[in-house]
Design a protein around this motif. Structure first.
Motif, PDB file in Angstrom:
ATOM      1  N   ALA A  45       9.031  19.410  14.385  1.00 13.99           N
ATOM      2  CA  ALA A  45       9.610  19.049  15.681  1.00 13.99           C
ATOM      3  C   ALA A  45      11.131  19.146  15.647  1.00 13.99           C
ATOM      4  N   VAL A  46      11.725  18.739  14.554  1.00 17.39           N
ATOM      5  CA  VAL A  46      13.184  18.859  14.413  1.00 17.39           C
ATOM      6  C   VAL A  46      13.593  20.327  14.508  1.00 17.39           C
ATOM      7  N   PHE A  47      12.853  21.195  13.802  1.00 16.68           N
ATOM      8  CA  PHE A  47      13.185  22.622  13.781  1.00 16.68           C
ATOM      9  C   PHE A  47      12.992  23.262  15.164  1.00 16.68           C
ATOM     10  N   ARG A  48      11.851  22.965  15.791  1.00 14.44           N
ATOM     11  CA  ARG A  48      11.517  23.633  17.047  1.00 14.44           C
ATOM     12  C   ARG A  48      12.369  23.158  18.215  1.00 14.44           C
ATOM     13  N   ALA A 107       0.850  -1.189   0.000  1.00 17.12           N
ATOM     14  CA  ALA A 107       0.000   0.000   0.000  1.00 17.12           C
ATOM     15  C   ALA A 107       0.887   1.241   0.000  1.00 17.12           C
ATOM     16  N   ALA A 108       0.487   2.250  -0.758  1.00 15.98           N
ATOM     17  CA  ALA A 108       1.186   3.533  -0.774  1.00 15.98           C
ATOM     18  C   ALA A 108       0.328   4.544  -0.022  1.00 15.98           C
ATOM     19  N   VAL A 109       0.849   5.067   1.088  1.00 15.38           N
ATOM     20  CA  VAL A 109       0.079   5.951   1.969  1.00 15.38           C
ATOM     21  C   VAL A 109       0.671   7.351   1.917  1.00 15.38           C
ATOM     22  N   ASP A 110      -0.187   8.364   1.782  1.00 14.80           N
ATOM     23  CA  ASP A 110       0.263   9.751   1.814  1.00 14.80           C
ATOM     24  C   ASP A 110       0.533  10.138   3.273  1.00 14.80           C
ATOM     25  N   VAL A 111       1.806  10.393   3.592  1.00 13.38           N
ATOM     26  CA  VAL A 111       2.191  10.731   4.972  1.00 13.38           C
ATOM     27  C   VAL A 111       2.781  12.142   5.026  1.00 13.38           C
ATOM     28  N   THR A 112       2.378  12.995   4.089  1.00 14.20           N
ATOM     29  CA  THR A 112       2.938  14.350   4.027  1.00 14.20           C
ATOM     30  C   THR A 112       2.711  15.101   5.336  1.00 14.20           C
ATOM     31  N   VAL A 113       1.509  14.991   5.908  1.00 14.25           N
ATOM     32  CA  VAL A 113       1.204  15.715   7.137  1.00 14.25           C
ATOM     33  C   VAL A 113       2.092  15.239   8.278  1.00 14.25           C
ATOM     34  N   THR A 114       2.262  13.913   8.392  1.00 10.35           N
ATOM     35  CA  THR A 114       3.136  13.381   9.440  1.00 10.35           C
ATOM     36  C   THR A 114       4.583  13.828   9.207  1.00 10.35           C
ATOM     37  N   ALA A 115       4.999  13.877   7.959  1.00 15.42           N
ATOM     38  CA  ALA A 115       6.349  14.337   7.643  1.00 15.42           C
ATOM     39  C   ALA A 115       6.522  15.805   8.037  1.00 15.42           C
ATOM     40  N   GLN A 116       5.499  16.616   7.809  1.00 13.72           N
ATOM     41  CA  GLN A 116       5.569  18.029   8.191  1.00 13.72           C
ATOM     42  C   GLN A 116       5.657  18.170   9.710  1.00 13.72           C
ATOM     43  N   LYS A 117       4.912  17.342  10.432  1.00  6.49           N
ATOM     44  CA  LYS A 117       4.987  17.358  11.898  1.00  6.49           C
ATOM     45  C   LYS A 117       6.391  16.992  12.371  1.00  6.49           C
ATOM     46  N   PHE A 118       6.973  15.978  11.756  1.00  2.00           N
ATOM     47  CA  PHE A 118       8.311  15.540  12.166  1.00  2.00           C
ATOM     48  C   PHE A 118       9.336  16.651  11.904  1.00  2.00           C
ATOM     49  N   LEU A 119       9.279  17.243  10.694  1.00  2.00           N
ATOM     50  CA  LEU A 119      10.222  18.308  10.362  1.00  2.00           C
ATOM     51  C   LEU A 119      10.034  19.506  11.293  1.00  2.00           C
ATOM     52  N   VAL A 151       4.401  21.216  19.098  1.00  2.00           N
ATOM     53  CA  VAL A 151       4.496  19.881  18.493  1.00  2.00           C
ATOM     54  C   VAL A 151       4.462  18.776  19.543  1.00  2.00           C
ATOM     55  N   PHE A 152       4.472  19.154  20.842  1.00  2.00           N
ATOM     56  CA  PHE A 152       4.496  18.138  21.894  1.00  2.00           C
ATOM     57  C   PHE A 152       3.138  17.439  21.961  1.00  2.00           C
ATOM     58  N   GLY A 153       3.155  16.130  21.680  1.00  2.00           N
ATOM     59  CA  GLY A 153       1.934  15.338  21.789  1.00  2.00           C
ATOM     60  C   GLY A 153       0.970  15.498  20.640  1.00  2.00           C
ATOM     61  N   ILE A 154       1.445  15.942  19.463  1.00  2.00           N
ATOM     62  CA  ILE A 154       0.495  16.151  18.352  1.00  2.00           C
ATOM     63  C   ILE A 154       0.299  14.895  17.505  1.00  2.00           C
ATOM     64  N   VAL A 155       0.964  13.814  17.866  1.00  2.00           N
ATOM     65  CA  VAL A 155       0.794  12.547  17.138  1.00  2.00           C
ATOM     66  C   VAL A 155       0.266  11.506  18.107  1.00  2.00           C
ATOM     67  N   ASP A 156      -0.770  10.788  17.701  1.00  2.00           N
ATOM     68  CA  ASP A 156      -1.278   9.694  18.529  1.00  2.00           C
ATOM     69  C   ASP A 156      -1.985   8.678  17.647  1.00  2.00           C
ATOM     70  N   GLY A 157      -2.527   7.665  18.276  1.00  2.00           N
ATOM     71  CA  GLY A 157      -3.288   6.647  17.555  1.00  2.00           C
ATOM     72  C   GLY A 157      -2.454   5.927  16.510  1.00  2.00           C
ATOM     73  N   GLU A 158      -3.086   5.619  15.385  1.00  2.00           N
ATOM     74  CA  GLU A 158      -2.422   4.866  14.329  1.00  2.00           C
ATOM     75  C   GLU A 158      -1.263   5.641  13.706  1.00  2.00           C
ATOM     76  N   GLU A 159      -1.329   6.961  13.778  1.00  4.12           N
ATOM     77  CA  GLU A 159      -0.261   7.774  13.185  1.00  4.12           C
ATOM     78  C   GLU A 159       1.071   7.543  13.892  1.00  4.12           C
ATOM     79  N   ALA A 160       1.018   7.131  15.160  1.00  8.02           N
ATOM     80  CA  ALA A 160       2.250   6.930  15.926  1.00  8.02           C
ATOM     81  C   ALA A 160       3.156   5.885  15.276  1.00  8.02           C
ATOM     82  N   ALA A 161       2.548   4.869  14.668  1.00 10.16           N
ATOM     83  CA  ALA A 161       3.338   3.803  14.046  1.00 10.16           C
ATOM     84  C   ALA A 161       4.066   4.282  12.802  1.00 10.16           C
ATOM     85  N   LEU A 162       3.676   5.461  12.300  1.00 12.07           N
ATOM     86  CA  LEU A 162       4.289   5.979  11.074  1.00 12.07           C
ATOM     87  C   LEU A 162       5.544   6.801  11.339  1.00 12.07           C
ATOM     88  N   ILE A 163       5.810   7.156  12.585  1.00 11.92           N
ATOM     89  CA  ILE A 163       6.886   8.115  12.858  1.00 11.92           C
ATOM     90  C   ILE A 163       8.243   7.601  12.394  1.00 11.92           C
TER      91      ILE A 163
END
Length: 590
Positions: free
Chosen positions: A410-413, A396-408, A445-457
């Motif tokens: 967090a790196v910046f902040r 499966a190909a999943v669009d994870v752009t939003v999760t990628a933006q969250k990660f970037l 960005v603290f705590g903005i990822v949860d649920g199924e999205e957590a497995a994508l980090i």
């Protein structure tokens, strides 16, 4: 058309394969040729056959002594008069006399001899039938395995302008092919390109999770000899020790740091074995021509698609099914980019292009084989090859752009000072002494990822490192790469390939062992006879007969020497040497 009576007599084949006949015809006509043929397509036959049909000696330039000796055994086994002239041969004086006397069909030499004036003068003392330059991509700076000594071949070749030239390679893209033609003085119309496809190899690529366990599973599923490539000598030693302890298979290491005698013994043991696994650095394999390798595993990223194609091509040379499995990590790409920064500036654009091509291969959700073939200029490959992981079990190909933006973000902040694990804990809102002292729990960005999205980090972090949107800095943290801004601004989409869950299969569950009738008493008896003869003669079992020949014997059950001689792969010399022994096994099984 090339007469096939010599082909039948020497090699036991009734017909040529692929472009072999086209190449041989040019050689026999005295023309200069570059043949690009995939590994396992029978490149050596294109000079071995002319060597017994033409008057004089064919001089074969080959890059590795071990490879020459392996090819020497195979040539002598079919009755070709052959010798090597290398620094480790103790019979050099005898070989020189045989050459001068016109008693050699083939003479294998290393490229270093091309600059040796004594050797050049020696070649004037006997008739030459052909120059064959094996692994010809080594002559090109554009090739993935450039060898400066190959640049010295042109003056030697030009000294004998009347002698035909045949250059051979399995791994040359269009740019490298053009350079080979130029460097070796070959005409543009002398290029013959066979298809690059190796349909018997099943390609599979997966992110590295627990490399040792992943390789152990592969070994358990795949009977027969195999090669596991590790990236460092220490990695080779460590992985070989673990595999030997946990797989129940014979496992040996191979790398340049081993004592030369140990290295030779380990290689000889692997060549002679029918089930051994060797863990090695990537140089291993160029020195052997073992056709029954059933799998090749990469425990890290190869240098390029060309290198990957060549290294995986060491599997399944006998045409039976084989497996090529690559396990990669984002840190592989980070190290590769660092190495690119250390090479000559003129070579950096080409190296970056190669790395980008590798990234596309490992990230794709589409057919791996199609991407490989397109890289070598074959644009008409089917969209589904039916024999790679993505085609057999579409991911499966999943669009994870939003999760990628969250990660970037967090790196910046967090100041680009922290690694993946810490960034993950911030995104998941996991409080710690470190996050409190750094004041990071107040960040948006603290705590903005949860649920199924957590497995994508973690997969998202790996994808960002692969794409050069993130880089490891000198402090052990992550910083932005050149691709980060476009992702943050929404100008670039990030997709993640999620492979289907893989069920572990029991040992022997793979078809990589080929269609061998394992369990057939006659087939097993023929293999036992082959092992016995191999031990008596000191030859690898595959030099005596390939499994495909034994399969035909078990199926056809020839009742006479003449019937045995009609089996493909049984030439006159082998029929005379081994025919009676195998015929006796068949009679006893009747």
């Amino acid at each position: 058309m090339v007469p096939t009576d010599t082909l039948r007599r020497i090699f036991g084949f009734d017909a040529f394969r692929g472009v072999q006949e086209q190449v041989v015809a040019r050689v026999l006509a005295g023309e200069r040729t570059l043949a690009v043929m995939p590994t396992g397509a029978g490149k050596s036959l294109t000079y071995q056959l002319p060597s017994v049909m033409l008057e004089g000696t064919c001089v074969v330039v080959s890059p590795l002594i071990a490879l020459m000796h392996d090819q020497l055994r195979a040539a002598e086994a079919v009755g070709i008069r052959a010798a090597t002239l290398t620094s480790v041969d103790e019979n050099r004086a005898e070989t020189i006399e045989r050459f001068r006397a016109g008693e050699l069909d083939l003479l294998y030499v290393a490229p270093e001899r091309a600059s040796n004036e004594y050797f050049r003068n020696l070649l004037t003392q006997a008739k030459l039938s052909l120059f064959a330059i094996d692994e010809a991509h080594c002559v090109s700076e554009w090739g993935h395995d450039f060898r400066p000594d190959y640049r010295l071949l042109r003056p030697l070749l030009d000294r004998f302008p009347e002698v035909p030239r045949l250059a051979l390679t399995a791994t040359a893209d269009a740019h490298t092919r053009a350079d080979i033609l130029d460097q070796l003085g070959l005409p543009q119309d002398g290029l013959i390109v066979a298809g690059f496809d190796r349909p018997n190899i099943r390609y599979a690529i997966a992110p590295r999770e627990n490399t040792t366990r992943q390789v152990i599973d592969l070994i358990a599923e795949t009977p027969g000899p195999g090669i596991v490539y590790a990236q460092t000598r220490a990695g080779v030693e460590k992985l070989a020790e673990k595999l030997a302890a946990e797989t129940g298979r014979p496992v040996l290491p191979y790398h340049a740091g081993l004592d030369p005698d140990v290295r030779r013994r380990n290689q000889a043991a692997f060549v002679a074995s029918e089930d051994m696994v060797v863990v090695a650095t990537v140089a291993f394999g160029m020195g052997i021509d073992k056709p029954d390798v059933r799998f090749v595993a990469h425990a890290g990223l190869p240098k390029s698609i060309e290198a990957y194609y060549q290294e995986t091509g060491r599997a399944g040379r006998d045409g039976d099914p084989a497996v090529a499995h690559l396990f990669w990590g984002a840190d592989d790409f980070a190290r590769a980019r660092q190495r690119i920064g250390e090479v000559e500036p003129s070579r950096q654009p080409g190296e970056r292009t190669r790395l980008t091509a590798l990234g596309a291969l490992v990230e794709t959700a589409t057919c791996r084989r199609r991407i490989l073939l397109k890289h070598f200029g074959e644009n008409d490959a089917p969209e589904n090859c039916g024999n790679c992981d993505n085609c057999l079990s579409p991911p499966a190909a999943v669009d994870v752009t939003v999760t990628a933006q969250k990660f970037l973000s967090a790196v910046f902040r967090t100041g680009m000072l922290f690694g993946v694990g810490y960034i993950e804990s911030i995104l998941l809102g996991q409080s710690s002494d470190r996050s409190i002292s750094n004041g990071h729990e107040s960040l948006s960005v603290f705590g903005i990822v949860d649920g199924e999205e957590a497995a994508l980090i973690k997969p998202v972090a790996r994808a960002l490192l692969l794409r050069d949107a993130l880089r490891a800095n000198d402090y052990g943290g992550l910083e932005f790469g050149p691709e980060a801004r476009a992702i943050l601004k929404g100008g670039a989409k990030v997709e993640l390939v999620l492979p289907p869950k893989r069920e572990r299969r029991r040992r022997g569950g793979s078809r990589a062992g080929g269609d061998n009738p394992v369990g057939n008493p006659l087939f097993e008896a023929l293999r036992a006879k082959r092992r016995e003869i191999a031990q008596e003669t000191g030859l690898p079992p595959y030099v005596i007969f390939h499994d495909s020949v034994l399969r035909d014997m078990a199926l056809l059950r020839p009742e006479s020497i003449s019937a045995m001689g009609n089996i493909s792969g049984v030439g006159a010399r082998k029929l005379d040497a081994y025919g009676d022994a195998f015929l006796q096994v068949i009679r006893e099984a009747a």
